[in-house]
Design an enzyme around this catalytic site. Structure first.
Site, mmCIF file in Angstrom:
data_model
loop_
_atom_site.group_PDB
_atom_site.id
_atom_site.type_symbol
_atom_site.label_atom_id
_atom_site.label_comp_id
_atom_site.label_asym_id
_atom_site.label_seq_id
_atom_site.Cartn_x
_atom_site.Cartn_y
_atom_site.Cartn_z
ATOM 1 N N ASP A 76 0.847 -1.191 0.000
ATOM 2 C CA ASP A 76 0.000 0.000 0.000
ATOM 3 C C ASP A 76 0.884 1.243 0.000
ATOM 4 O OD1 ASP A 76 0.981 -0.108 2.603
ATOM 5 O OD2 ASP A 76 -0.810 -1.184 3.267
ATOM 6 N N ASP A 78 1.566 5.059 1.532
ATOM 7 C CA ASP A 78 1.300 6.031 2.592
ATOM 8 C C ASP A 78 1.903 7.363 2.177
ATOM 9 O OD1 ASP A 78 0.288 3.919 4.046
ATOM 10 O OD2 ASP A 78 2.173 3.546 5.088
ATOM 11 N N ASP A 150 11.593 3.770 12.453
ATOM 12 C CA ASP A 150 12.452 2.756 13.065
ATOM 13 C C ASP A 150 13.776 2.544 12.327
ATOM 14 O OD1 ASP A 150 10.924 1.639 11.035
ATOM 15 O OD2 ASP A 150 10.106 0.009 12.247
HETATM 16 P P1 ATP Z 1 4.867 -3.267 5.601
HETATM 17 O O1 ATP Z 1 3.784 -2.324 5.178
HETATM 18 O O2 ATP Z 1 5.579 -3.972 4.534
HETATM 19 O O3 ATP Z 1 4.409 -4.136 6.704
HETATM 20 P P2 ATP Z 1 6.021 -0.895 6.648
HETATM 21 O O4 ATP Z 1 7.421 -0.557 7.024
HETATM 22 O O5 ATP Z 1 5.363 -0.077 5.601
HETATM 23 O O6 ATP Z 1 6.035 -2.407 6.267
HETATM 24 P P3 ATP Z 1 3.908 -0.042 8.326
HETATM 25 O O7 ATP Z 1 3.407 -0.667 9.582
HETATM 26 O O8 ATP Z 1 3.029 0.120 7.164
HETATM 27 O O9 ATP Z 1 5.180 -0.897 7.943
HETATM 28 O O10 ATP Z 1 4.528 1.353 8.757
HETATM 29 C C1 ATP Z 1 4.769 2.407 7.869
HETATM 30 C C2 ATP Z 1 5.999 3.191 8.307
HETATM 31 O O11 ATP Z 1 5.816 3.686 9.629
HETATM 32 C C3 ATP Z 1 7.282 2.370 8.381
HETATM 33 O O12 ATP Z 1 7.925 2.292 7.152
HETATM 34 C C4 ATP Z 1 8.087 3.138 9.393
HETATM 35 O O13 ATP Z 1 8.668 4.272 8.805
HETATM 36 C C5 ATP Z 1 7.028 3.600 10.367
HETATM 37 N N1 ATP Z 1 6.839 2.652 11.471
HETATM 38 C C6 ATP Z 1 5.982 1.608 11.526
HETATM 39 N N2 ATP Z 1 6.061 0.960 12.683
HETATM 40 C C7 ATP Z 1 6.993 1.608 13.403
HETATM 41 C C8 ATP Z 1 7.528 1.440 14.708
HETATM 42 N N3 ATP Z 1 7.116 0.441 15.489
HETATM 43 N N4 ATP Z 1 8.459 2.308 15.133
HETATM 44 C C9 ATP Z 1 8.877 3.328 14.340
HETATM 45 N N5 ATP Z 1 8.415 3.536 13.118
HETATM 46 C C10 ATP Z 1 7.488 2.697 12.639
HETATM 47 MG MG MG Z 2 3.219 -0.202 4.957
#
Ligand code: ATP
Ligand code: MG
Length: 455
Positions: A76, A78, A150
């Site tokens: 997705d 963001d 993170d």
């Molecule tokens: P995926 O969507 O593949 O699961 P993602 O990295 O996009 O991985 P999301 O949960 O969609 O994970 O989070 C979007 C963004 O928010 C991440 O790329 C990161 O920058 C931030 N993020 C998410 N979770 C955390 C966390 N626990 N601590 C710090 N930043 C976070």
């Molecule tokens: Mg994501």
């Protein structure tokens, strides 16, 4: 006017003793990162363009940018912006605010939903006695927003207008060098949010990145911090891990890092039994295959497989104590789900799915009279049959039973009739019981058996 006022109210004042600001970000051109704007979905592009035209900053951010640079297809898109949620709402017709903890705007564009969040800071976030962040819904500037993320590879901002990536923490270089590096001091970042340890394993595995040694070293000793994380959040993260398309390798890596204790409390035990390990391996391989083919994965099916051998052991022990077959199964299911729920909250809906798949397993032995036909009418019959086939494939039961049911399900009326197996067992007096509420599972079920497990 209103927007100006809102901006004033919600904009955070800089703290008096702000930590040293990181050096300005690198602006990386398309020749270096390789992501052309046509890789961004039309919806996400439109959101960025419209906010930028209104004078705001707006970028595609996080996992999508990371995945595109790594050559993967994002799940997705963001968007991060310096517009407040209220300001974002003013610019899109189909948009709504979600979340109480973090106010985020979902903008609907055609069939896409784009998650738009305002730059946040976490320097003065509220923490509990372990240093875990309880609240960080404090608006900040872009540099602060990058720092609260993170991993360096997750702190990249893509501007579809210029096709550049704004990179505050050398994330593009880390990605190209296949390194997963924590932003800031890893111990502090894990204390703030222990879920980051699981994310490290999942993202490293999924993207083929090596976890940087500073981020890896503290995990083993800090793993127990996961006990303070709310069970529902742990469940969400485990579900992400199990459905990322690389579940088996993720679980292996979790074990290697010492993170598996207490996550799936029963998984440890299961993996120690050869049949259980084979079954779970097959189940996860099936899940990975489905994810990679873009098919849906049912969380109920997945957790039903992960916990099955525990149910089986419990059920068999009860039968050995002369408990009646079906009530013994219901007791076994409840015990296993309750035990599991202490650490990992399985939602009621998913727990109901799991139970249904398990209950139907007990009915596959009945191949005479009308019962096989009633079986075909069960809503979860196909899932239960897939489950039966996995059991056969793992060696838990003979292939013949699974083949019979597959053939019966696919056969036409006359062929089905011919397949029925004569009922040779002496007829028992049937004692009718009230059907449990909410599910056509089994008329002989114990009345309490269909209660959902703890949430
Ligand atoms: P995926 O969507 O593949 O699961 P993602 O990295 O996009 O991985 P999301 O949960 O969609 O994970 O989070 C979007 C963004 O928010 C991440 O790329 C990161 O920058 C931030 N993020 C998410 N979770 C955390 C966390 N626990 N601590 C710090 N930043 C976070
Ligand atoms: Mg994501």
């Amino acid at each position: 006017m209103i927007t100006k006022l809102l901006r004033k109210v919600f904009r955070r004042e800089k703290p008096a003793a702000a930590p040293a600001a990181p050096p300005g970000p690198a602006v990386i051109a398309v020749e270096q990162h390789g992501v052309a704007r046509d890789k961004i979905t039309p919806g996400a592009r439109h959101v960025c363009e419209k906010l930028q035209a209104a004078g705001f900053k707006a970028y595609v951010v996080g996992g999508a940018v990371r995945d595109l640079i790594a050559g993967l297809t994002p799940k997705d898109f963001d968007v991060a912006t310096d517009a407040t949620p209220e300001e974002v709402l003013l610019h899109f017709r189909r948009a709504r605010m979600i979340g109480r903890r973090f106010r985020i705007v979902h903008v609907m564009q055609g069939r896409e939903t784009i998650e738009v969040s305002t730059f946040r800071a976490s320097n003065d976030a509220e923490t509990d006695e372990h240093g875990r962040i309880l609240r960080d819904n404090v608006f900040g500037n872009q540099a602060e927003d990058a720092s609260r993320r993170d991993f360096t590879v997750n702190a990249l901002y893509y501007d579809p207008g210029t096709e550049t990536v704004i990179d505050y923490h050398h994330g593009v270089a880390d990605l190209q060098q296949k390194t997963l590096r924590m932003i800031g001091e890893p111990r502090r970042r894990y204390r703030e949010d222990p879920i980051r340890m699981l994310r490290a394993v999942r993202l490293g595995t999924k993207l083929g990145l090596t976890l940087d040694s500073d981020a890896r070293a503290p995990i083993r000793e800090m793993a127990q911090l996961l006990e303070n994380v709310p069970a529902a959040r742990l469940f969400d993260e485990m579900l992400k891990l199990l459905t990322c398309g690389d579940a088996w390798r993720c679980l292996r890596h979790l074990r290697e890092e010492g993170l598996h204790h207490g996550l799936l409390p029963l998984l440890d035990v299961i993996l120690e039994q050869p049949l259980g390990e084979r079954f779970v391996t097959l189940a996860l391989a099936r899940t990975d295959r489905r994810v990679r083919e873009g098919k849906t994965v049912s969380p109920g099916f997945l957790f039903a497989t992960l916990l099955w051998h525990e149910v089986l052991a419990n059920w068999e022990a009860r039968r050995a104590r002369d408990e009646a077959n079906i009530p013994a199964l219901f007791e076994a299911m409840s015990e296993v789900l309750d035990q599991q729920a202490e650490k990992l909250a399985i939602s009621k809906r998913i727990a109901a799915d799991i139970r249904e798949i398990w209950v139907l397993q007990a009915r596959f032995d009945m191949r005479s009279g009308k019962r096989p036909y009633r079986m075909l009418e069960q809503a979860r019959f196909r899932a239960a049959l897939d489950f039966l086939e996995l059991r056969a494939e793992s060696g838990e039961l003979g292939q013949e039973l699974a083949d019979w049911w597959r053939e019966f399900a696919d056969a036409d009326g006359a062929a089905r009739e011919a397949m029925l197996i004569a009922d040779s067992a002496p007829k028992k007096r049937r004692r009718r019981r009230r059907k449990p509420a909410g599910g056509d599972v089994d008329a002989t079920a114990a009345p309490e058996a269909d209660q959902p497990s703890a949430d």
